[in-house]
Motif scaffolding. Structure first.
Motif, PDB file in Angstrom:
ATOM      1  N   GLY A   1      24.632   9.321 -15.738  1.00  0.00           N
ATOM      2  CA  GLY A   1      23.811  10.521 -15.752  1.00  0.00           C
ATOM      3  C   GLY A   1      22.387  10.104 -15.454  1.00  0.00           C
ATOM      4  O   GLY A   1      22.096   8.921 -15.320  1.00  0.00           O
TER       5      GLY A   1
ATOM      6  N   TYR B   1      28.050  14.660 -22.390  1.00  0.00           N
ATOM      7  CA  TYR B   1      29.438  14.447 -21.984  1.00  0.00           C
ATOM      8  C   TYR B   1      30.403  15.326 -22.777  1.00  0.00           C
ATOM      9  O   TYR B   1      31.318  15.896 -22.232  1.00  0.00           O
TER      10      TYR B   1
ATOM     11  N   MET C   1      23.379  11.014 -23.919  1.00  0.00           N
ATOM     12  CA  MET C   1      24.425  11.024 -22.884  1.00  0.00           C
ATOM     13  C   MET C   1      25.762  11.484 -23.465  1.00  0.00           C
ATOM     14  O   MET C   1      26.502  12.235 -22.826  1.00  0.00           O
TER      15      MET C   1
ATOM     16  N   HIS D   1      20.030   9.871 -17.350  1.00  0.00           N
ATOM     17  CA  HIS D   1      19.423   9.142 -18.470  1.00  0.00           C
ATOM     18  C   HIS D   1      20.104   7.802 -18.747  1.00  0.00           C
ATOM     19  O   HIS D   1      19.798   7.158 -19.742  1.00  0.00           O
TER      20      HIS D   1
ATOM     21  N   ARG E   1      19.288   7.047 -26.096  1.00  0.00           N
ATOM     22  CA  ARG E   1      19.754   7.423 -24.765  1.00  0.00           C
ATOM     23  C   ARG E   1      21.277   7.602 -24.750  1.00  0.00           C
ATOM     24  O   ARG E   1      21.800   8.567 -24.184  1.00  0.00           O
TER      25      ARG E   1
ATOM     26  N   GLU F   1      23.840   5.175 -18.447  1.00  0.00           N
ATOM     27  CA  GLU F   1      25.270   4.983 -18.228  1.00  0.00           C
ATOM     28  C   GLU F   1      25.948   4.656 -19.553  1.00  0.00           C
ATOM     29  O   GLU F   1      25.387   3.971 -20.392  1.00  0.00           O
TER      30      GLU F   1
END
Length: 118
Positions: A32, A83, A79, A34, A75, A36
């Motif tokens: 993304g 998701y 993410m 921001h 982060r 992985e």
């Protein structure tokens, strides 16, 4: 071996390791804007697990898990929410993969799976 080849070696091993423990791998290298997430899997209890893999030759400069600092944790949490949404049962694991080199190539010397790492 360059850094990305070492990382891929560790991630491939970690995915096989988790599968061998009964985890169902759902996604790998989810990207993304921001960052992985290395591995996303379901454990045996149906918990969605976000896994950060750290591959090192040794722990001379600290344990690999120590390199997942607060900024990276934040982060990864962000993410994971992107998701999965907010209402999913989830956790964050770190897998430390220690490798060696031989004439035949790289091999795994040790693995340390830290569940609920942060």
């Amino acid at each position: 071996m360059n850094k990305s080849e070492i990382g891929k070696f560790g991630e491939d091993f970690a995915a096989r390791y988790l599968s061998g423990k009964g985890y169902m791998i759902k996604d790998r290298n989810f990207r993304g804007k921001h960052g992985e997430i290395d591995i996303i899997a379901y454990d045996m209890d149906g918990c969605l697990v976000f896994v950060e893999v750290k591959t090192r030759k040794n722990d001379d400069y600290g344990y690999p898990s120590e390199f997942v600092d607060r900024k990276q944790q934040k982060r990864l949490r962000y993410m994971a929410q992107l998701y999965s949404g907010d209402d999913m049962y989830m956790r964050f694991d770190i897998i430390e993969v220690y490798y060696g080199n031989s004439p035949d190539g790289m091999y795994v010397k040790a693995v340390n799976h830290i569940e609920n790492a942060f």
